[in-house]
Design a protein around this motif. Structure first.
Motif, PDB file in Angstrom:
ATOM      1  N   LYS A   1      -1.303  -2.640  -4.426  1.00 47.28           N
ATOM      2  CA  LYS A   1      -2.622  -2.010  -4.355  1.00 47.28           C
ATOM      3  C   LYS A   1      -2.606  -0.731  -5.183  1.00 47.28           C
ATOM      4  O   LYS A   1      -1.724   0.112  -5.032  1.00 47.28           O
ATOM      5  CB  LYS A   1      -2.980  -1.685  -2.907  1.00 47.28           C
ATOM      6  N   LEU A   2      -3.598  -0.582  -6.051  1.00 45.72           N
ATOM      7  CA  LEU A   2      -3.663   0.560  -6.958  1.00 45.72           C
ATOM      8  C   LEU A   2      -4.835   1.468  -6.607  1.00 45.72           C
ATOM      9  O   LEU A   2      -5.801   1.035  -5.973  1.00 45.72           O
ATOM     10  CB  LEU A   2      -3.783   0.069  -8.401  1.00 45.72           C
ATOM     11  N   ASN A   3      -4.748   2.704  -7.045  1.00 53.58           N
ATOM     12  CA  ASN A   3      -5.756   3.705  -6.712  1.00 53.58           C
ATOM     13  C   ASN A   3      -6.801   3.839  -7.820  1.00 53.58           C
ATOM     14  O   ASN A   3      -6.483   3.694  -9.000  1.00 53.58           O
ATOM     15  CB  ASN A   3      -5.098   5.068  -6.482  1.00 53.58           C
ATOM     16  N   PRO A   4      -8.041   4.153  -7.461  1.00 51.18           N
ATOM     17  CA  PRO A   4      -9.091   4.327  -8.485  1.00 51.18           C
ATOM     18  C   PRO A   4      -8.820   5.502  -9.416  1.00 51.18           C
ATOM     19  O   PRO A   4      -9.426   5.583 -10.491  1.00 51.18           O
ATOM     20  CB  PRO A   4     -10.360   4.549  -7.654  1.00 51.18           C
TER      21      PRO A   4
ATOM     22  N   SER B   1       0.855  -1.178   0.000  1.00 52.31           N
ATOM     23  CA  SER B   1       0.000   0.000   0.000  1.00 52.31           C
ATOM     24  C   SER B   1       0.892   1.230   0.000  1.00 52.31           C
ATOM     25  O   SER B   1       1.788   1.354   0.833  1.00 52.31           O
ATOM     26  CB  SER B   1      -0.902   0.015   1.236  1.00 52.31           C
ATOM     27  N   THR B   2       0.656   2.129  -0.948  1.00 45.80           N
ATOM     28  CA  THR B   2       1.488   3.325  -1.046  1.00 45.80           C
ATOM     29  C   THR B   2       0.638   4.573  -0.896  1.00 45.80           C
ATOM     30  O   THR B   2      -0.559   4.561  -1.159  1.00 45.80           O
ATOM     31  CB  THR B   2       2.232   3.373  -2.397  1.00 45.80           C
ATOM     32  N   PHE B   3       1.276   5.659  -0.462  1.00 41.91           N
ATOM     33  CA  PHE B   3       0.590   6.930  -0.350  1.00 41.91           C
ATOM     34  C   PHE B   3       0.040   7.350  -1.707  1.00 41.91           C
ATOM     35  O   PHE B   3       0.610   7.044  -2.753  1.00 41.91           O
ATOM     36  CB  PHE B   3       1.567   8.022   0.090  1.00 41.91           C
ATOM     37  N   HIS B   4      -1.083   8.078  -1.664  1.00 38.79           N
ATOM     38  CA  HIS B   4      -1.508   8.775  -2.880  1.00 38.79           C
ATOM     39  C   HIS B   4      -0.365   9.711  -3.284  1.00 38.79           C
ATOM     40  O   HIS B   4       0.108  10.510  -2.487  1.00 38.79           O
ATOM     41  CB  HIS B   4      -2.782   9.579  -2.620  1.00 38.79           C
ATOM     42  N   GLY B   5       0.089   9.568  -4.507  1.00 37.17           N
ATOM     43  CA  GLY B   5       1.169  10.417  -4.977  1.00 37.17           C
ATOM     44  C   GLY B   5       2.535   9.780  -4.904  1.00 37.17           C
ATOM     45  O   GLY B   5       3.533  10.418  -5.250  1.00 37.17           O
ATOM     46  N   CYS B   6       2.612   8.522  -4.469  1.00 39.31           N
ATOM     47  CA  CYS B   6       3.905   7.843  -4.455  1.00 39.31           C
ATOM     48  C   CYS B   6       4.404   7.701  -5.893  1.00 39.31           C
ATOM     49  O   CYS B   6       3.679   7.223  -6.769  1.00 39.31           O
ATOM     50  CB  CYS B   6       3.776   6.472  -3.817  1.00 39.31           C
ATOM     51  N   PRO B   7       5.631   8.130  -6.187  1.00 37.77           N
ATOM     52  CA  PRO B   7       6.139   8.067  -7.564  1.00 37.77           C
ATOM     53  C   PRO B   7       6.106   6.644  -8.121  1.00 37.77           C
ATOM     54  O   PRO B   7       6.409   5.690  -7.405  1.00 37.77           O
ATOM     55  CB  PRO B   7       7.577   8.568  -7.426  1.00 37.77           C
TER      56      PRO B   7
END
Length: 694
Positions: free
Chosen positions: A242-245, A214-220
């Motif tokens: 894990k990917l973001n919508p 799980s990475t922060f929103h905005g992780c490069p």
């Protein structure tokens, strides 16, 4: 400023003792009634394979409030979960999180994004949970059928950046989960004597071989890939990213969220799209990581999706949180559209884990899309809590029966009526005999796997996942149950404010707490005296008032050590005020009780020959000590001693005070709590702690 609520782990031996005592006396474990347990289904095979491991079911709780504490893991397992995405841990384990942090009034919002325990505590809670489950499995006290008798699978969720994941504390944490033998052996010695026959069990020591990143929103993007490579190569573990919508892009997200579903009030910050991974980069990254994983003999997959960041306009979560995270029904539609994009590009060969708005109604569909595991969070925060999970399996079993399937793979081929279309996508020649036999088996019924043979059936299955996804996404986007109009109103309130005692006794606050912090105590109506001592010359005059009449069949308490002030019980309570704020709050330790000052609360303990209650009322510290021959009630500037263990109606032996008046009502309240919690018939976290024998 009030102190931030902190979760306080509970002793392992007392947890173990409570489980079995509660099961024996109340037919429940951690307040989950045995009628809500799920034992498995010998007629229906729900099993799947995840990175080489066989799971009895793809269903389990997502990383979040249901997978942080040991009792949470047990509750999920009892209700039928067999794969657990452990709550995301990171090296920064001393965060201050604003409260409340969960808003389930409509679709689901939260502002909580990391573990609330220290790394060492998280490690121990995960080990404790695994050991408690093993104790229940080995005891034979919980009926289990088929694959549900096998141990569950734990998936480790890690975050949030490369430096943190590669840090020495995180390496040590992961290493300790891979070989938890030292923790297991230490905890083994805490198993109480009443369970001595189970002390020598072969408890699991290697708790996980899989990481969900799980990475922060905005992780490069390059950093996400480097973290995944680190997990695959250096940690030697299977990896799921894990990917973001937001991968759908701003236009698609807005079209779906605002136009198709009607959530026009929700605003996704523009920066969420500019700082997050974009589709083209994600596709390239997934392709490379699949090759990397294959090269080192590990599994790789993706998880859809993370929550969606939106502006905080709920009016419930703290204003200090400018952005919060959307979950529930609208996220389900967004995540399914993203699943379709990946299925179109990679077919059914790319493992996809799924967690977005899953509930009992759509779980069978998600399973038919080949999503493994299928994890749930938002739905478990609703009425019934963990007890909602058995319905997931019941719905899936019914769907099996509807299409004549006995296992999850044949169900996937038949579930959407796409069996022939999926077969046609496999590239068979029109006159291929195997193809014709398969088509007949779909139409007339028959053993699909046996007719097709292993290789063709696997191709057919993966093709079915793709065709099913296409059909499901079209259907779910138009389904009104995911639209804003269906979720415009929250649970109803009755216009009455909670009090310390008595309420509507609906008990909704008990199961909606993911940590089992709210509980029922007491056993019937009671009158609590209202009595003041007024100085009169050299003595004291007792002045009685109208007694407090407790009319409900039982009362509600809050075990503060397990309460993080998330606010979820407030949402579902018909009365105003919030059970976690208003109802009696009990602590198991002096440290936790003292740290929570000046908030009201109670600390109960037993000493040689006496029982003691410490309490805070409006921040004022009071103590009641009940011995065999006397009762002492004291506070700042006063002490009152009674001649009998029941202070009600007895003569004052001694009163020392610089006060002109002493209100004894609080003494009677504390005595009522003492009797109900320590001598009551119901098992709770307080009497369990005091009854444990080493």
């Amino acid at each position: 400023m009030l102190p931030m609520a902190e979760l306080t782990p509970y002793p392992f031996g007392a947890l173990a003792a409570r489980m079995f005592r509660e099961l024996e006396r109340q037919q429940a474990i951690f307040d989950l009634p045995a009628k809500r347990f799920y034992a498995g289904d010998a007629r229906h095979d729900f099993s799947v394979t995840l990175h080489g491991r066989r799971l009895a079911s793809p269903l389990g709780p997502a990383a979040g409030p249901h997978t942080q504490m040991a009792q949470n893991l047990v509750l999920g397992w009892l209700a039928g979960a067999r794969v657990f995405e452990l709550k995301t841990v990171q090296v920064r384990d001393d965060l201050a999180i604003a409260r409340p942090c969960i808003d389930m009034r409509t679709v689901g919002f939260n502002s909580e994004w990391s573990q609330e325990l220290r790394l060492a505590q998280s490690l121990e809670e995960y080990v404790k949970g695994a050991m408690l489950i093993e104790l229940l499995r080995a005891s034979g006290r919980v009926p289990l059928a088929g694959g549900f008798a096998e141990p569950p699978v734990f998936d480790l969720s890690l975050g949030y950046d490369l430096a943190g994941v590669r840090s020495e504390p995180m390496r040590a944490f992961v290493g300790a989960l891979r070989d938890a033998s030292p923790v297991v052996e230490r905890l083994r010695r805490e198993i109480p004597s009443e369970l001595g026959a189970l002390r020598d069990l072969d408890f699991p020591a290697d708790l996980t071989g899989t990481v969900t990143l799980s990475t922060f929103h905005g992780c490069p993007p390059e950093e996400i890939e480097r973290i995944a490579e680190f997990v695959l190569r250096e940690l030697g573990m299977h990896c799921v990213v894990k990917l973001n919508p937001t991968l759908l892009g701003a236009a698609a997200v807005h079209e779906l969220l605002h136009d198709a579903l009607g959530y026009g009030e929700l605003r996704v910050p523009a920066a969420a799209f500019t700082r997050d991974l974009v589709w083209e980069r994600a596709v390239e990254m997934v392709g490379r990581l699949r090759e990397t994983a294959a090269g080192v003999g590990r599994g790789f997959g993706i998880k859809l999706t993370n929550t969606l960041v939106v502006e905080n306009s709920t009016g419930f979560l703290p204003e200090s949180e400018r952005e919060v995270y959307l979950s529930g029904p609208p996220l389900h539609v967004l995540a399914m559209h993203l699943a379709r994009r990946f299925r179109r590009l990679f077919g059914g060969a790319l493992p996809i884990s799924f967690s977005a708005g899953i509930d009992a109604a759509n779980y069978p569909d998600a399973a038919a899309l080949g999503l493994v595991p299928v994890t749930v969070c938002t739905d478990l925060l609703k009425k019934g809590g963990y007890g909602r999970l058995p319905a997931y399996h019941a719905r899936l079993a019914a769907r099996f029966d509807d299409v004549g399937a006995e296992d999850l793979e044949t169900f996937a081929v038949r579930a959407f009526g796409q069996g022939v279309a999926a077969l046609d996508r496999c590239g068979l020649a029109p006159d291929d005999p195997a193809g014709e036999r398969c088509r007949r088996a779909v139409v007339e019924g028959g053993d699909l796997r046996g007719v097709a043979g292993p290789d063709l059936f696997r191709r057919w299955l993966e093709s079915a996942w793709v065709t099913n996804t296409e059909a499901y996404v079209e259907r779910v986007t138009a389904d009104s149950r995911y639209a804003s109009a269906r979720h415009a109103k929250g649970p109803a309130k009755i216009g009455r404010h909670l009090q310390l005692f008595d309420c509507v006794s609906c008990d909704l606050c008990v199961p909606v707490c993911p940590n089992d912090a709210n509980f029922v105590y007491g056993g019937g109506p009671e009158e609590i005296p209202v009595l003041r001592l007024v100085r009169q010359g050299s003595g004291w005059l007792a002045v009685a008032g109208e007694p407090l009449r407790l009319t409900e069949r039982h009362q509600i308490g809050n075990f503060a050590d397990f309460c993080n002030d998330c606010g979820n019980c407030d949402v579902f309570c018909p009365e105003d005020g919030g059970p976690y704020r208003v109802k009696p709050r009990f602590f198991a330790s002096e440290l936790a009780y003292t740290a929570d000052a000046p908030r009201d609360g109670f600390l109960l303990d037993r000493r040689a020959g006496s029982e003691r209650v410490r309490g805070r009322f409006d921040g004022r510290e009071l103590t009641l000590e009940v011995a065999a021959t006397a009762v002492t009630f004291s506070g700042e500037g006063f002490a009152v001693r009674f001649a009998a263990p029941d202070p009600a109606g007895t003569a004052v032996v001694e009163a020392v005070a610089g006060l002109a008046e002493i209100d004894l009502t609080h003494a009677f309240v504390m005595d009522s709590l003492r009797r109900a919690l320590l001598a009551g018939a119901r098992v709770n976290y307080l009497n369990s702690l005091l009854e444990v024998a080493p």
